[in-house]
Design a protein around this motif. Sequence first.
Motif, PDB file in Angstrom:
ATOM      1  N   ALA A 277       0.838  -1.206   0.000  1.00  0.00           N
ATOM      2  CA  ALA A 277       0.000   0.000   0.000  1.00  0.00           C
ATOM      3  C   ALA A 277       0.870   1.252   0.000  1.00  0.00           C
ATOM      4  O   ALA A 277       0.555   2.244  -0.678  1.00  0.00           O
ATOM      5  CB  ALA A 277      -0.924  -0.005   1.218  1.00  0.00           C
TER       6      ALA A 277
ATOM      7  N   ARG B 260       2.328   1.692  -3.523  1.00  0.00           N
ATOM      8  CA  ARG B 260       1.299   2.191  -4.449  1.00  0.00           C
ATOM      9  C   ARG B 260       0.958   3.647  -4.162  1.00  0.00           C
ATOM     10  O   ARG B 260       0.721   4.432  -5.087  1.00  0.00           O
ATOM     11  CB  ARG B 260       0.053   1.313  -4.349  1.00  0.00           C
ATOM     12  CG  ARG B 260       0.235  -0.056  -4.993  1.00  0.00           C
ATOM     13  CD  ARG B 260      -0.979  -0.940  -4.829  1.00  0.00           C
ATOM     14  NE  ARG B 260      -0.808  -2.197  -5.542  1.00  0.00           N
ATOM     15  CZ  ARG B 260      -1.634  -3.232  -5.446  1.00  0.00           C
ATOM     16  NH1 ARG B 260      -2.696  -3.149  -4.665  1.00  0.00           N
ATOM     17  NH2 ARG B 260      -1.404  -4.342  -6.134  1.00  0.00           N
ATOM     18  N   ALA B 261       0.923   4.011  -2.885  1.00  0.00           N
ATOM     19  CA  ALA B 261       0.626   5.395  -2.521  1.00  0.00           C
ATOM     20  C   ALA B 261       1.687   6.342  -3.067  1.00  0.00           C
ATOM     21  O   ALA B 261       1.372   7.442  -3.549  1.00  0.00           O
ATOM     22  CB  ALA B 261       0.522   5.531  -1.002  1.00  0.00           C
TER      23      ALA B 261
ATOM     24  N   LYS C  36      -7.838   6.563  -5.325  1.00  0.00           N
ATOM     25  CA  LYS C  36      -6.946   5.419  -5.125  1.00  0.00           C
ATOM     26  C   LYS C  36      -5.967   5.695  -3.982  1.00  0.00           C
ATOM     27  O   LYS C  36      -5.651   4.799  -3.194  1.00  0.00           O
ATOM     28  CB  LYS C  36      -6.173   5.121  -6.412  1.00  0.00           C
ATOM     29  CG  LYS C  36      -7.028   4.557  -7.531  1.00  0.00           C
ATOM     30  CD  LYS C  36      -6.190   4.306  -8.777  1.00  0.00           C
ATOM     31  CE  LYS C  36      -7.028   3.751  -9.919  1.00  0.00           C
ATOM     32  NZ  LYS C  36      -6.207   3.551 -11.146  1.00  0.00           N
TER      33      LYS C  36
ATOM     34  N   SER D  54      -5.514   3.534  -0.647  1.00  0.00           N
ATOM     35  CA  SER D  54      -4.214   3.014  -0.202  1.00  0.00           C
ATOM     36  C   SER D  54      -3.918   3.464   1.227  1.00  0.00           C
ATOM     37  O   SER D  54      -3.362   2.709   2.027  1.00  0.00           O
ATOM     38  CB  SER D  54      -3.097   3.489  -1.137  1.00  0.00           C
ATOM     39  OG  SER D  54      -3.205   2.882  -2.403  1.00  0.00           O
TER      40      SER D  54
ATOM     41  N   LYS E 235      -5.933   1.248   3.534  1.00  0.00           N
ATOM     42  CA  LYS E 235      -5.311  -0.076   3.618  1.00  0.00           C
ATOM     43  C   LYS E 235      -4.055  -0.031   4.472  1.00  0.00           C
ATOM     44  O   LYS E 235      -3.768  -0.946   5.247  1.00  0.00           O
ATOM     45  CB  LYS E 235      -4.979  -0.587   2.218  1.00  0.00           C
ATOM     46  CG  LYS E 235      -6.186  -1.003   1.395  1.00  0.00           C
ATOM     47  CD  LYS E 235      -5.768  -1.486   0.021  1.00  0.00           C
ATOM     48  CE  LYS E 235      -6.970  -1.889  -0.814  1.00  0.00           C
ATOM     49  NZ  LYS E 235      -6.577  -2.308  -2.183  1.00  0.00           N
ATOM     50  N   ARG E 236      -3.284   1.052   4.294  1.00  0.00           N
ATOM     51  CA  ARG E 236      -2.048   1.208   5.043  1.00  0.00           C
ATOM     52  C   ARG E 236      -2.330   1.282   6.545  1.00  0.00           C
ATOM     53  O   ARG E 236      -1.668   0.626   7.344  1.00  0.00           O
ATOM     54  CB  ARG E 236      -1.343   2.480   4.576  1.00  0.00           C
ATOM     55  CG  ARG E 236       0.132   2.295   4.323  1.00  0.00           C
ATOM     56  CD  ARG E 236       0.789   3.440   3.629  1.00  0.00           C
ATOM     57  NE  ARG E 236       0.437   4.752   4.093  1.00  0.00           N
ATOM     58  CZ  ARG E 236      -0.065   5.716   3.342  1.00  0.00           C
ATOM     59  NH1 ARG E 236      -0.283   5.512   2.076  1.00  0.00           N
ATOM     60  NH2 ARG E 236      -0.353   6.893   3.820  1.00  0.00           N
TER      61      ARG E 236
END
Length: 360
Positions: A77, A80-81, A178, A182, A185-186
């Motif tokens: 995550a 991706r962030a 998005k 992320s 999720k993180r």
Amino acid sequence: MNRRRCATAAITVVCALTVLASTGQAFAAPEPPPTAGTGATAPGTPGAPKKSLEEVRKEIDALYRKAASATDAYNLAEERAEKQSAEIVRLAQEIVKGEARIDDLKNRAGAAARAQYRGGGLPPEAELVLTDDPQLFLDGAGRIQQGHKATKDLLGELTRAQADLAAYSKDAGSQWKKLEASRVKREKAKKEINDRIAAAKKLEDRLEKAERARLIKLEQQAEYKAQTSWLSSGVLKDISADASEPGKKAIEFATAQIGKPYVWGAEGPGSYDCSGLTSKAWAAAGRTIPRTSQEQWRLLPRIDVKDMRPGDLIIYHADASHVGMYIGDGAIVHAPRPGRNVTIAGAGSMAILGVVRPDK
């Protein structure tokens, strides 16, 4: 030759085991099992039945395994962030350029309109009809045709610029969503990691000093048993390839980190988690590889264990939640878990999922 090589490898591994056992970092020779009744108090209400120390060891191991899996989710995550943030910056730059382009096109269109106004307000076609000079008529017709094309091109360019700007704005909005996903999720993974580690430490802290020492012995015995079983399968007789030049550099980097603590999410230089160590080691060798063990397993070329060579990465457990770097003679260098340091261990001391090669 193969028999001699196997004997040499076996001797090397046994020597390594002896050294590691003396430092208490990897695995040790097995000791007699604990006598009946030896155990640790299980967490829970007072008077709950005691769990054996081996049961406590397995429970702690399971908690750290779950923490490792959550760490992979956190790292992915985070990665991706970072990419999404970079994309948002790029889109913002494109939006600024697009707005400037539209302003320029509007100014040019306004200049053309003002020029027509200064000409009396009549369209060029009307002015052409009113002329009685044939040559002027022909010259004017050409200019009108060119003017029409220029106006059409200008309007087309303005339309495209506006469409691009709308697309960039839409993409930026999507990337923001998005990025927020992320972030969620993180934070979720971070909470799970901290909860699992805290639960494992709580279990360890409830043990007496002698029990904690015995727990370490049990960990070493479990690793030794798995490693011995792996070696007795004859796997080393098929593993004979030498490290590639990048592989040697990766191993040199990874082994230089021995003794540094495991910290989840860490990529050095003072501490590492398992995939932080392997990704940085291969970066030092000039190869960029995925950040997490799960992505390393998913994206890097897979190799049969019999074809493994030093520098390859061994992925562990069914969920690919751990990774170590093979350094030869049946051993890996890895960052084990919280509370442990980067160390050398048996390549077969954990459940092997498979092997990947960063420089294939």
